[in-house]
Design an enzyme around this catalytic site. Structure first.
Site, short mmCIF file in Angstrom:
data_model
loop_
_atom_site.label_atom_id
_atom_site.label_comp_id
_atom_site.label_asym_id
_atom_site.label_seq_id
_atom_site.Cartn_x
_atom_site.Cartn_y
_atom_site.Cartn_z
N GLU A 64 62.39 132.53 17.03
CA GLU A 64 61.83 131.28 17.54
C GLU A 64 60.33 131.38 17.28
O GLU A 64 59.62 132.12 17.94
CB GLU A 64 62.16 131.13 19.04
CG GLU A 64 62.09 129.70 19.54
CD GLU A 64 60.67 129.24 19.80
OE1 GLU A 64 60.09 128.57 18.90
OE2 GLU A 64 60.13 129.55 20.86
N LEU A 65 59.88 130.59 16.29
CA LEU A 65 58.53 130.78 15.77
C LEU A 65 57.63 129.59 16.10
O LEU A 65 57.75 128.99 17.15
CB LEU A 65 58.62 131.05 14.26
CG LEU A 65 59.56 132.20 13.87
CD1 LEU A 65 59.66 132.34 12.37
CD2 LEU A 65 59.14 133.50 14.52
N CYS A 72 54.73 126.65 22.08
CA CYS A 72 55.09 126.37 20.68
C CYS A 72 55.51 124.92 20.46
O CYS A 72 55.62 124.48 19.32
CB CYS A 72 56.18 127.32 20.20
SG CYS A 72 57.63 127.37 21.25
N GLU A 131 49.46 125.99 13.41
CA GLU A 131 49.77 125.91 14.83
C GLU A 131 48.52 126.27 15.62
O GLU A 131 48.05 127.41 15.59
CB GLU A 131 50.91 126.85 15.21
CG GLU A 131 51.27 126.76 16.68
CD GLU A 131 52.40 127.71 17.06
OE1 GLU A 131 53.18 127.36 17.96
OE2 GLU A 131 52.48 128.80 16.47
N GLY A 175 57.71 134.40 18.70
CA GLY A 175 56.34 134.72 18.37
C GLY A 175 55.89 133.99 17.12
O GLY A 175 56.38 132.91 16.80
N SER A 176 55.00 134.61 16.38
CA SER A 176 54.37 133.94 15.24
C SER A 176 55.25 134.01 14.00
O SER A 176 56.04 134.95 13.83
CB SER A 176 53.02 134.58 14.94
OG SER A 176 53.20 135.87 14.38
#
Length: 474
Positions: free
Chosen positions: A247-248, A281, A375, A227-228
């Site tokens: 996992e950003l 992402c 992002e 996520g963020s």
């Protein structure tokens, strides 16, 4: 269609009802209950009870369950793909690819379940170790909290569930509230494949309630989250002493050297920037081409962008469907307007229809604009001129993120220079940052996360090393 929560092998009700909608036309495609605190407590208790069952299960039995899961997923691939396309707004052609990849993840996990082992260690390498025999092995951590995002509602669930089970853990899975149905169907398949009760439990609810309860509960031994960065930092602040994989985000750059095949690069970048409406992402976001090829590349990239078909994701011809909700479209629209207000030019796109935002290419951007520095997570990419290859690498590296980067060149010296200079978890040569093989180590540096996914590497993070030292009598 009505669905339920999965707790201790039973499909049960919960609290208030959540409606899951088709992201293109707004039709309800499923309803299911959200989890109350007591539901989460039951799910965690079930996962705890199943710990010994999974840890003691022989590797070949875990592998058989995982392999059967992959087989059932392939048999039901059309239903799974249409579920992903409807609830996530992903074009059907890419939803089908997601199902194929998710089935492959379970196949890989079945193989890796048989390879999980340790090594002997020469304890007598130091004087204090004389007379001892040593080895180490890997043990499952126990209960894993898996929190997955909306953009890959099946494959990113698979990347958490499959390695966790392969390593002998149990799970409480919380999929995104906007896209929980693919996860529900996966859990149904896992049950049919023979997974013991309690080994996986599925709860649904907002991150602020169910997610918060889950990450702060002491019964959880590990958190795996996609996520963020903002939520990732919050998890680290409140989780306590437990393993965490994050996992950003990323603002994925591409570097285009003047010797690259510009037609090929333009087509790959258009696909990489706009499939799944850029909600990936590792979507292409910043493209740096040297000034001698900037104009021809920009023209080819705009042409490739305008060739993408926009519309209903359930239409086989469509490349780009809707974004996940109107709030995200509002955000992207505002970011583009902000960039324009600071001098950016829209070469194509820059318009919306409902929850659809058309693929957009910007130029004349600055490094501090949101569309460059943050992002974007939407169908917006910027083309940027660089003086030379070295300056393009510097511009690509100038980021707080570091997940993956693409470099297009035929020059091997440039390749190795890029590998040395770029601080990213993955450097993809002659393709876009979107490349991912599901068994490779995948994860980011800097603000892009902690740890690595990819089945083998995820399993390492989902196990603890246990050393055994045996004092010999002779």
């Amino acid at each position: 269609m009505e669905y339920k929560l999965l707790i201790d092998g039973q499909w049960v009700g919960g609290g208030s009802t959540l409606e899951v909608k088709n992201k293109y036309n707004g039709e309800i495609v499923g309803v299911l209950p959200t989890a109350r605190r007591e539901d989460l407590d039951l799910a965690l208790a079930a996962a705890e009870r199943a710990e010994d069952v999974m840890a003691d299960m022989p590797a070949h039995k875990r592998a058989s369950i995982l392999l059967r899961t992959a087989e059932l997923m392939r048999e039901r691939s059309d239903d799974l793909a249409r579920t992903v396309a409807a609830e996530a707004g992903k074009a059907l052609k890419f939803a089908r690819a997601e199902v194929d990849r998710a089935a492959s993840v379970f196949t890989i996990a079945a193989e890796e379940a048989k390879r999980l082992h340790g090594e002997t260690i020469s304890l007598d390498a130091v004087p204090s170790g004389e007379g001892y025999f040593g080895y180490w092995t890997r043990r499952p951590v126990g209960v894993i909290a898996a929190i997955s995002p909306f953009n890959f509602p099946l494959n990113l669930v698979a990347h958490k569930v499959a390695p966790a089970l392969a390593a002998g853990n149990t799970l409480v899975l919380k999929p995104a509230t906007t896209t929980p149905l693919a996860a529900v169907k996966l859990c149904q398949i896992l049950q049919e494949a023979g997974l013991p009760a309690g080994a996986i439990n599925l709860v649904v609810g907002s991150g602020g309630t169910v997610g918060e309860w889950l990450i702060t509960d002491e019964r959880v031994d590990k958190i795996t989250f996609t996520g963020s960065p903002e939520i990732g930092r919050h998890i680290l602040a409140v989780a306590g002493i437990k393993k965490v994989t994050l996992e950003l985000g990323n603002n994925s750059p591409v570097v285009v050297a003047p010797d690259a095949d510009l037609d090929f690069v333009a087509k790959r970048c258009a696909l990489g920037a706009f499939y799944n409406s850029g909600q990936v992402c590792i979507s292409v976001q910043r493209i740096y081409s040297q000034k001698q090829v900037f104009e021809p590349f920009s023209e080819k990239f705009v042409k490739a962008t305008e060739a993408m078909v926009v519309g209903d994701p359930l239409d086989e011809r469509v490349d780009v469907g809707p974004m996940i909700d109107s709030k995200e479209v509002d955000r992207i629209e505002n970011w583009v307007k902000e960039a324009q207000g600071s001098g950016a030019s829209v070469l194509t796109g820059g318009r919306r229809e409902g929850t659809v935002y058309y693929p957009t290419v910007l130029s004349n951007v600055d490094a501090d604009m949101k569309v460059v520095a943050e992002e974007t997570f939407g169908p917006v990419a910027s083309v940027i001129s660089s003086d030379d290859f070295e300056s393009a690498l510097q511009q690509a590296n100038d980021s707080k993120f570091g997940l993956q980067v693409g470099v297009f060149t035929k020059d091997i010296d440039r390749v190795f220079k890029a590998v040395r200079k770029l601080n990213f978890g993955g450097v993809i040569v002659n393709d876009t940052p979107n490349f991912r093989a599901d068994h490779m180590p995948y994860g980011g540096n800097r603000q892009s996360g902690l740890g690595r996914e990819g089945v083998k590497f995820a399993m390492e993070d989902m196990t603890n090393i246990q050393l055994v030292a045996i004092r010999l009598n002779s």
